[in-house]
Structure formats: C-alpha cells, structure tokens
Design a protein around this motif. Structure first.
Motif, mmCIF file in Angstrom:
data_model
loop_
_atom_site.group_PDB
_atom_site.id
_atom_site.type_symbol
_atom_site.label_atom_id
_atom_site.label_comp_id
_atom_site.label_asym_id
_atom_site.label_seq_id
_atom_site.Cartn_x
_atom_site.Cartn_y
_atom_site.Cartn_z
ATOM 1 N N SER A 44 0.834 -1.211 0.000
ATOM 2 C CA SER A 44 0.000 0.000 0.000
ATOM 3 C C SER A 44 0.867 1.258 0.000
ATOM 4 O O SER A 44 0.498 2.270 -0.596
ATOM 5 C CB SER A 44 -0.973 -0.003 1.184
ATOM 6 N N ASP A 45 2.038 1.185 0.628
ATOM 7 C CA ASP A 45 2.988 2.309 0.526
ATOM 8 C C ASP A 45 3.462 2.471 -0.907
ATOM 9 O O ASP A 45 3.517 3.587 -1.428
ATOM 10 C CB ASP A 45 4.207 2.088 1.445
ATOM 11 N N LEU A 46 3.803 1.355 -1.548
ATOM 12 C CA LEU A 46 4.256 1.394 -2.940
ATOM 13 C C LEU A 46 3.148 1.918 -3.839
ATOM 14 O O LEU A 46 3.388 2.757 -4.719
ATOM 15 C CB LEU A 46 4.694 -0.004 -3.394
ATOM 16 N N MET A 47 1.917 1.468 -3.637
ATOM 17 C CA MET A 47 0.776 1.916 -4.433
ATOM 18 C C MET A 47 0.627 3.424 -4.371
ATOM 19 O O MET A 47 0.443 4.088 -5.381
ATOM 20 C CB MET A 47 -0.505 1.228 -3.949
ATOM 21 N N ARG A 48 0.753 4.005 -3.173
ATOM 22 C CA ARG A 48 0.595 5.449 -3.024
ATOM 23 C C ARG A 48 1.724 6.223 -3.693
ATOM 24 O O ARG A 48 1.548 7.372 -4.065
ATOM 25 C CB ARG A 48 0.482 5.820 -1.548
ATOM 26 N N SER A 49 2.894 5.584 -3.872
ATOM 27 C CA SER A 49 4.025 6.283 -4.483
ATOM 28 C C SER A 49 3.981 6.256 -6.010
ATOM 29 O O SER A 49 4.687 7.020 -6.659
ATOM 30 C CB SER A 49 5.353 5.690 -3.992
ATOM 31 N N LEU A 50 3.164 5.383 -6.598
ATOM 32 C CA LEU A 50 3.067 5.283 -8.046
ATOM 33 C C LEU A 50 1.947 6.177 -8.572
ATOM 34 O O LEU A 50 0.995 6.471 -7.853
ATOM 35 C CB LEU A 50 2.808 3.829 -8.458
ATOM 36 N N SER A 51 2.043 6.555 -9.823
ATOM 37 C CA SER A 51 0.991 7.379 -10.427
ATOM 38 C C SER A 51 -0.208 6.504 -10.788
ATOM 39 O O SER A 51 -0.084 5.284 -10.960
ATOM 40 C CB SER A 51 1.512 8.082 -11.674
ATOM 41 N N ASN A 52 -1.375 7.136 -10.931
ATOM 42 C CA ASN A 52 -2.579 6.405 -11.319
ATOM 43 C C ASN A 52 -2.408 5.709 -12.674
ATOM 44 O O ASN A 52 -2.778 4.547 -12.803
ATOM 45 C CB ASN A 52 -3.793 7.341 -11.329
ATOM 46 N N PRO A 53 -1.843 6.372 -13.694
ATOM 47 C CA PRO A 53 -1.667 5.681 -14.983
ATOM 48 C C PRO A 53 -0.742 4.462 -14.892
ATOM 49 O O PRO A 53 -1.004 3.432 -15.522
ATOM 50 C CB PRO A 53 -1.064 6.752 -15.894
ATOM 51 N N VAL A 54 0.317 4.551 -14.107
ATOM 52 C CA VAL A 54 1.221 3.411 -13.950
ATOM 53 C C VAL A 54 0.488 2.256 -13.268
ATOM 54 O O VAL A 54 0.594 1.096 -13.691
ATOM 55 C CB VAL A 54 2.499 3.810 -13.168
ATOM 56 N N LEU A 55 -0.269 2.547 -12.237
ATOM 57 C CA LEU A 55 -1.031 1.505 -11.551
ATOM 58 C C LEU A 55 -2.037 0.852 -12.483
ATOM 59 O O LEU A 55 -2.212 -0.371 -12.460
ATOM 60 C CB LEU A 55 -1.757 2.082 -10.336
ATOM 61 N N THR A 56 -2.703 1.650 -13.293
ATOM 62 C CA THR A 56 -3.687 1.119 -14.229
ATOM 63 C C THR A 56 -3.024 0.179 -15.230
ATOM 64 O O THR A 56 -3.549 -0.895 -15.529
ATOM 65 C CB THR A 56 -4.413 2.264 -14.960
ATOM 66 N N ARG A 57 -1.870 0.537 -15.718
ATOM 67 C CA ARG A 57 -1.146 -0.326 -16.666
ATOM 68 C C ARG A 57 -0.697 -1.628 -16.001
ATOM 69 O O ARG A 57 -0.816 -2.709 -16.585
ATOM 70 C CB ARG A 57 0.037 0.426 -17.254
ATOM 71 N N ILE A 58 -0.162 -1.526 -14.793
ATOM 72 C CA ILE A 58 0.252 -2.733 -14.063
ATOM 73 C C ILE A 58 -0.943 -3.651 -13.866
ATOM 74 O O ILE A 58 -0.871 -4.855 -14.114
ATOM 75 C CB ILE A 58 0.900 -2.375 -12.705
ATOM 76 N N PHE A 59 -2.048 -3.082 -13.442
ATOM 77 C CA PHE A 59 -3.268 -3.850 -13.200
ATOM 78 C C PHE A 59 -3.742 -4.525 -14.480
ATOM 79 O O PHE A 59 -4.065 -5.724 -14.488
ATOM 80 C CB PHE A 59 -4.349 -2.911 -12.647
ATOM 81 N N GLY A 60 -3.774 -3.786 -15.571
ATOM 82 C CA GLY A 60 -4.211 -4.349 -16.853
ATOM 83 C C GLY A 60 -3.313 -5.486 -17.312
ATOM 84 O O GLY A 60 -3.803 -6.519 -17.793
ATOM 85 N N CYS A 61 -2.012 -5.321 -17.176
ATOM 86 C CA CYS A 61 -1.071 -6.388 -17.566
ATOM 87 C C CYS A 61 -1.273 -7.639 -16.725
ATOM 88 O O CYS A 61 -1.249 -8.762 -17.254
ATOM 89 C CB CYS A 61 0.372 -5.891 -17.454
ATOM 90 N N LEU A 62 -1.482 -7.466 -15.432
ATOM 91 C CA LEU A 62 -1.721 -8.626 -14.557
ATOM 92 C C LEU A 62 -3.009 -9.353 -14.936
ATOM 93 O O LEU A 62 -3.037 -10.583 -14.997
ATOM 94 C CB LEU A 62 -1.771 -8.202 -13.093
ATOM 95 N N LEU A 63 -4.066 -8.594 -15.210
ATOM 96 C CA LEU A 63 -5.328 -9.221 -15.603
ATOM 97 C C LEU A 63 -5.162 -10.003 -16.899
ATOM 98 O O LEU A 63 -5.652 -11.128 -17.026
ATOM 99 C CB LEU A 63 -6.431 -8.172 -15.773
ATOM 100 N N LEU A 64 -4.475 -9.407 -17.868
ATOM 101 C CA LEU A 64 -4.258 -10.100 -19.137
ATOM 102 C C LEU A 64 -3.427 -11.364 -18.948
ATOM 103 O O LEU A 64 -3.759 -12.424 -19.485
ATOM 104 C CB LEU A 64 -3.567 -9.175 -20.138
ATOM 105 N N ALA A 65 -2.349 -11.265 -18.183
ATOM 106 C CA ALA A 65 -1.466 -12.411 -17.983
ATOM 107 C C ALA A 65 -2.185 -13.550 -17.268
ATOM 108 O O ALA A 65 -2.137 -14.712 -17.713
ATOM 109 C CB ALA A 65 -0.223 -11.991 -17.199
#
Length: 120
Positions: free
Chosen positions: A90-111
């Motif tokens: 949750s600390d790492l999540m708060r340090s990342l930008s919303n677009p970066v988080l969205t991309r990470i999330f999308g890649c995980l869902l696809l994989a």
C-alpha cells in the motif's frame, strides 16, 4: 440515487464473483470504480480493499459451516504473509501514479486471464 444503485450493483456482482471464484475486489470493483464511478485508480484500489474485508468475512463465515472446506493452517500462514506484503504494497501503491497503476493492473489481468484460458 443512480450512483448508489450503480454502487450496489457493483457490490452485488463483486460479492457473487468473489464467492464463486475467490476474486472480485480487484478484478471487478477496481475497473468498475474507475470506469463507472469516476474514482482515481488509487482510490478505487483502497476502496476495493476496504470492501473486501466485509466480503471475505461473510464468505468465510458461510464456508466455515462446511467442515474441512477451509484449510485453516494455509489460511493463517498466507494471511500473515499477505498482511505484511499488503502493508508495504500500500505504501508502494501510493508512491506510483494512477496511470502506472492502471497499466500494471491491466497487464496482470491479461497475464492471469490468458494463463487460465490456456491451462484450463
């Protein structure tokens, strides 16, 4: 009123999906909170995690009614490890930008989705 009804429908779908497949918060609520309710990705993640507490308690209480359904040793060990990782995550999540988080999330869902489709 429409926003409340939409939120209720998201919650119902996430609860059903969570109970059936062990998922729901991340897979359903985060995209719905972002796309349908207009939350930023960070807010959607944090809100989803708060909802999952109640969802998990309800499903666990119902599953515990069937003896042997829950492997409590695995659950406790995984819960401790998950709690530690979630604290730092949750600390790492708060340090990342919303677009970066969205991309990470999308890649995980696809994989994970592709793996599940091909592995059955």
């Amino acid at each position: 009123m429409q926003l409340i009804l939409l939120t209720i429908l998201i919650g119902l779908a996430a609860g059903l999906l969570g109970a059936l497949c062990g998922v729901g918060g991340g897979i359903l609520m985060v995209p719905a909170f972002v796309g349908l309710l207009g939350h930023h990705h960070k807010q959607a993640v944090a809100t989803s995690l708060a909802v999952i507490i109640i969802t998990a308690i309800a499903a666990t209480a119902n599953n515990a009614r069937s003896p042997g359904m829950i492997d409590w040793k695995t659950a406790i060990i995984a819960a401790i490890a998950s709690a530690v990782a979630a604290w730092f995550g949750s600390d790492l999540m708060r340090s990342l930008s919303n677009p970066v988080l969205t991309r990470i999330f999308g890649c995980l869902l696809l994989a994970f989705g592709a793996r599940m489709l091909w592995k059955g």
